[in-house]
Scaffold this active site. Structure first.
Site, PDB file in Angstrom:
ATOM      1  N   CYS A  42       0.824  -1.208   0.000  1.00  0.00           N
ATOM      2  CA  CYS A  42       0.000   0.000   0.000  1.00  0.00           C
ATOM      3  C   CYS A  42       0.859   1.259   0.000  1.00  0.00           C
ATOM      4  O   CYS A  42       1.760   1.403   0.837  1.00  0.00           O
ATOM      5  CB  CYS A  42      -0.913   0.000   1.231  1.00  0.00           C
ATOM      6  SG  CYS A  42      -1.927   1.475   1.360  1.00  0.00           S
TER       7      CYS A  42
ATOM      8  N   CYS B  24     -13.593 -10.661  19.362  1.00  0.00           N
ATOM      9  CA  CYS B  24     -12.741  -9.869  18.474  1.00  0.00           C
ATOM     10  C   CYS B  24     -11.663  -9.125  19.239  1.00  0.00           C
ATOM     11  O   CYS B  24     -11.011  -8.241  18.689  1.00  0.00           O
ATOM     12  CB  CYS B  24     -13.581  -8.894  17.646  1.00  0.00           C
ATOM     13  SG  CYS B  24     -14.552  -7.745  18.629  1.00  0.00           S
TER      14      CYS B  24
END
Length: 427
Positions: A68, A384
Site C-alpha cells: 500500500c 474480536c
C-alpha cells in the site's frame, strides 16, 4: 535518545517488544520478532517506553515490502510489513499469551484460520472527511485525514465507488456538513451504498441535493441522520450461506452490524457449528449479541430451539425477518441489553444447553459471570479482542468450566485485530 534493540515478540496492538540493557521495556511499531533495530524514544513511562523505528539493522526473513502506498501514514493497517503466513503465527501467539497471562488452562494449539483473501476483503469502509474536503483515513493517533483514492483491503466494488468519489469533487462540496462517509458492499449482489454521517450538531440544509448529486456514484445513498426521502432506493444487504449442507440467506440494512470480511464470516459460521457437540433433542441455545441472526439462523436450522438477544432494534427486525425467510418456527428474539436480559433469565430459573456469546470489542462484562447460572453444558465464544476475552473467561472458568477448543480466526488481515472461536465445557 536512540537505542539498538533486539525485538523478542509482537504484542497485542501489533507493536514489537524488546528490552534495553537497563531492563526498560520498549514498544516499537513496525518491528518483527528477531529483528535488530535502531529506535528513537518518543515517550517514556514508569515501566516502559514507546519508540519510533529509525532503521532496521538486521531484518526478519518474514519482512516484506508493504504493497500500500499509504502504509505508515494511514492508521488503518499495521502488519503489512509481515508476510501473511507470519501474521497468522503472530496472531495465534498473541491470543494464547493473552489467556495464559490469567493462568487459564489452554487446549492444544490450533493454527489461525486464514482469510480466503489477504487483501480485497473489506465490504465496509468508513472514510473521514475533514473540512478542507480531504476524504480518507485518520493518521495513526491523530485526527489528521490521509486522503486516499483506493484501499487495498476493500472489495473492488467499494474501491470503484471510492475512486469515483475522490475524482468527482463531491468531497469538497460535502465537507461543511458531512463528517464521514461509509461505503457498504452487499456480498451477494455487489451493490454499494454510501452512508453520510453529518457533523455533530450540524443541521443538514441540503439533504435532497446531496442525495441527488451522489446517485450517479453509488447504487444507494443514505443520510444516517436524515429524513426518509434521503434514501434513493430501499437499502438491503444480502449474503448467501451453505454451512454443513444448510442453504439460507441473511438480509440486513445499514443500521446493523455485520462482519466486513464476508468470505471469512461464512467460514467462521461453519467453524462455530463444527465445534459444537451434538446435543440431545430438543436442545436449547441462547445467542447473546445475536445481531441479525448470523449464528441464530444456522443453529435453529440444525434443530436447536434458539433465543436471541440484541439491543439494536433494527438487527432484531432483520433476525426475525431472516428467521421467517428460512421457514423457522423455533426462534424467538428479545430487544434488550444483554446483561439485563441474562439477569431476567437467571431470575426466571431458565436453563440452556448451549450459550453462544458474540460480544462487541468491549466484551460481555458483568454478564459473563452470570452465564454459568444458566447451567449450559457448552459456551461457545466468538471474540474480536483477546484482552476482553481473557477477562470474560476469568469470570466463567472458575465457576466450573474449562476451555476445550481455541481457534484464532483472521478476520482482518494486514491489521493487528484478532478474532477467535473458543469452546468451554462444563466440568
Amino acid at each position: 535518545m536512540e537505542h539498538t534493540l533486539t525485538i523478542k515478540k509482537v504484542i497485542a496492538g501489533g507493536k514489537g517488544l524488546g528490552t534495553l540493557p537497563d531492563g526498560m521495556v520498549a514498544m516499537v511499531p513496525g518491528a518483527l520478532p528477531g529483528e535488530t533495530v535502531l529506535i528513537r524514544e518518543s515517550k517514556r513511562y514508569r515501566g516502559h517506553l514507546e519508540a519510533r523505528l529509525v532503521r532496521i539493522l538486521e531484518a526478519s526473513a518474514d519482512r516484506v515490502a508493504p504493497l500500500c502506498p499509504y502504509y505508515g501514514r494511514c492508521g488503518g493497517c499495521n502488519l503489512q510489513h509481515a508476510a501473511y503466513p507470519a501474521q497468522l503465527v503472530l496472531k495465534r501467539l498473541i491470543l494464547r499469551e493473552s489467556l495464559a497471562r490469567l493462568h487459564l488452562e489452554l487446549p492444544p494449539e490450533h493454527p489461525t484460520l486464514a482469510s480466503p483473501l489477504p487483501f480485497g476483503y473489506r465490504s465496509r469502509l468508513r472514510l473521514h472527511l475533514d473540512r478542507s474536503g480531504r476524504l480518507g483515513f485518520h493518521q495513526h493517533a491523530s485526527n489528521t485525514v490521509v486522503p486516499i483514492g483506493r484501499c487495498l483491503l476493500a472489495t473492488e466494488p467499494v474501491n470503484l465507488v471510492l475512486a469515483s468519489l475522490a475524482e468527482s469533487g463531491w468531497p469538497k462540496r460535502l465537507a461543511a456538513e458531512i463528517a464521514a462517509i461509509e461505503l457498504m458492499h452487499s456480498p451477494t449482489d455487489a451493490t454499494v451504498t454510501a452512508v453520510f454521517a453529518p457533523r455533530p450538531g450540524q443541521r443538514l440544509r441540503h439533504a435532497p441535493e446531496l442525495v441527488d448529486g451522489m446517485r450517479p456514484l453509488a447504487d444507494a445513498v443514505v443520510l444516517s441522520a436524515g429524513p426518509p426521502h434521503a434514501v434513493s432506493t430501499p437499502v438491503i444487504f444480502r449474503q448467501d450461506f451453505a454451512p454443513r449442507g444448510l442453504s439460507y440467506h441473511l438480509c440486513w440494512d445499514h443500521h446493523c452490524f455485520f462482519q466486513v470480511n464476508s468470505l471469512q464470516n461464512a467460514r467462521l459460521i461453519a467453524l462455530a457449528l463444527d465445534l459444537l457437540p451434538a446435543a440431545p433433542s430438543p436442545a436449547t441455545a441462547l445467542d447473546l449479541y445475536c445481531g441479525m441472526g448470523n449464528f441464530s439462523i444456522p443453529l435453529s436450522m440444525m434443530g436447536l430451539i434458539v433465543t436471541g438477544v440484541e439491543q439494536n432494534r433494527a438487527s432484531i427486525h432483520w433476525a426475525q425477518t431472516n428467521s421467517r425467510a428460512a421457514g423457522l418456527t423455533t426462534t424467538r428474539f428479545f430487544i434488550n441489553d444483554v446483561e439485563r436480559q441474562v439477569q431476567a433469565l437467571v431470575a426466571a430459573d431458565a436453563h440452556f444447553d448451549t450459550v453462544l456469546l458474540d460480544p462487541p470489542r468491549q466484551g460481555a462484562g458483568k454478564a459473563a459471570a452470570l452465564l454459568p447460572l444458566l447451567q449450559p453444558s457448552h459456551i461457545l465464544s466468538i471474540s474480536c479482542d483477546p484482552a476482553t476475552l481473557a477477562r470474560d473467561f476469568s469470570r466463567i472458568v472458575p465457576q466450573g468450566y474449562r476451555i476445550t477448543r481455541l481457534v484464532p480466526v483472521d478476520m482482518f488481515p494486514q491489521t493487528h485485530h484478532i478474532e477467535s472461536v473458543a469452546l468451554l465445557e462444563r466440568v
